[in-house]
Design an enzyme around this catalytic site. Sequence first.
Site, PDB file in Angstrom:
ATOM      1  CE  LYS A  13      -2.341  -1.436   3.547  1.00 36.57           C
ATOM      2  NZ  LYS A  13      -1.932  -2.153   3.929  1.00 36.57           N
ATOM      3  NE  ARG A  85      -4.596  -1.344   9.927  1.00 39.13           N
ATOM      4  CZ  ARG A  85      -3.327  -0.998   9.200  1.00 39.13           C
ATOM      5  NH1 ARG A  85      -3.399   0.035   8.261  1.00 39.13           N
ATOM      6  NH2 ARG A  85      -2.132  -1.526   8.971  1.00 39.13           N
ATOM      7  NE  ARG A 150       6.672   0.019   9.814  1.00 35.05           N
ATOM      8  CZ  ARG A 150       4.743   0.040   9.483  1.00 35.05           C
ATOM      9  NH1 ARG A 150       4.793   0.189   8.072  1.00 35.05           N
ATOM     10  NH2 ARG A 150       3.706  -0.878   9.550  1.00 35.05           N
ATOM     11  NE  ARG A 161       2.270  -4.813  10.696  1.00 36.95           N
ATOM     12  CZ  ARG A 161       3.104  -4.817  10.669  1.00 36.95           C
ATOM     13  NH1 ARG A 161       4.548  -5.014  11.046  1.00 36.95           N
ATOM     14  NH2 ARG A 161       2.823  -3.983   9.607  1.00 36.95           N
TER      15      ARG A 161
HETATM   16  P1  ADP Z   1       0.520  -1.599   7.862  1.00 37.01           P
HETATM   17  O1  ADP Z   1       0.054  -1.572   7.178  1.00 37.01           O
HETATM   18  O2  ADP Z   1       2.301  -2.509   6.919  1.00 37.01           O
HETATM   19  O3  ADP Z   1       0.427  -2.417   9.165  1.00 37.01           O
HETATM   20  P2  ADP Z   1       1.110   0.535   8.358  1.00 37.01           P
HETATM   21  O4  ADP Z   1       2.270   1.462   8.489  1.00 37.01           O
HETATM   22  O5  ADP Z   1      -0.384   1.296   7.510  1.00 37.01           O
HETATM   23  O6  ADP Z   1       1.421  -0.890   8.312  1.00 37.01           O
HETATM   24  O7  ADP Z   1       0.283   0.469  10.543  1.00 37.01           O
HETATM   25  C1  ADP Z   1       0.850   0.177  11.578  1.00 37.01           C
HETATM   26  C2  ADP Z   1       0.731   0.669  12.804  1.00 37.01           C
HETATM   27  O8  ADP Z   1      -0.823   1.246  12.784  1.00 37.01           O
HETATM   28  C3  ADP Z   1      -0.975  -0.731  12.732  1.00 37.01           C
HETATM   29  O9  ADP Z   1      -0.352  -2.280  13.010  1.00 37.01           O
HETATM   30  C4  ADP Z   1      -1.844   0.065  13.303  1.00 37.01           C
HETATM   31  O10 ADP Z   1      -1.308  -0.851  14.941  1.00 37.01           O
HETATM   32  C5  ADP Z   1      -1.935   1.611  13.325  1.00 37.01           C
HETATM   33  N1  ADP Z   1      -2.506   1.932  12.499  1.00 37.01           N
HETATM   34  C6  ADP Z   1      -2.479   2.090  11.375  1.00 37.01           C
HETATM   35  N2  ADP Z   1      -4.023   2.587  10.242  1.00 37.01           N
HETATM   36  C7  ADP Z   1      -4.099   2.076  11.644  1.00 37.01           C
HETATM   37  C8  ADP Z   1      -5.834   2.158  11.379  1.00 37.01           C
HETATM   38  N3  ADP Z   1      -6.708   2.642  10.216  1.00 37.01           N
HETATM   39  N4  ADP Z   1      -6.837   1.875  12.798  1.00 37.01           N
HETATM   40  C9  ADP Z   1      -6.313   1.636  13.789  1.00 37.01           C
HETATM   41  N5  ADP Z   1      -4.972   1.578  14.143  1.00 37.01           N
HETATM   42  C10 ADP Z   1      -3.879   2.191  12.796  1.00 37.01           C
END
Ligand code: ADP
Length: 204
Positions: A13, A85, A150, A161
Amino acid sequence: MKIILLGAPGAGKGTQAVKIAAKYGVAHISTGDLLRKNIKDCTELGKKAKEFMDGGRLVPDGLVVALVKDAVSAVENVLFDGFPRTIEQARAVDGFAAVDKVINLRIDESLLMNRLTGRRVCNDCAAVTHVSLLNGAGKCQVCGGVLQQRADDNEVTVKSRLDIYCKQTAPLIEYYEKQGKLIDIDAGRESDEVFKDIERVLDK
Ligand code: ADP
Ligand code: ZN
């Protein structure tokens, strides 16, 4: 134009979002990036979000929705990356943004663990790469900066996750299918190939 990028962690993404924002001039809103920025800046939100993120769990809906609402209030054309999400978040979006297209980056789950645990991010320019592409070099190939892993890209957290993705985020595929907005793209290929398909969808 308002676009949502859906997909499991590791589907690409972030990589595609950067390409889309550069070509189509939409504002790239990544909740993951916004939350990590809050952690870095030691804000109240960052303090609350950190324990959830480090544990591979979702940050509570209320916090994330408020963050996004604030970020989109001033923009017309936007690309949501990593948001919504949960069904709860998707319902909230229905209340404050008219989404045109939802691009679902579909990928075989067996590819994700390696993609995520091998992911490295540049400390200086935020470029994302994979250890398999570095030939042993530990420096960013874009700017020469220091590469980091990360905090949530370790095997235990990645498992959590992926599990949460299946339970809480995958149901959004059906949610947007019912709204007639979903477009599926095969994300198990080279990122340039994936982007070509995305261009075809957005040029329509
Ligand atoms: P990835 O899609 O690779 O998991 P992201 O950078 O999008 O990486 O997200 C990392 C973390 O940030 C998630 O595991 C969650 O804890 C938090 N996070 C990101 N976006 C959301 C969201 N829309 N709702 C809740 N938590 C979120
Ligand atoms: Zn760099």
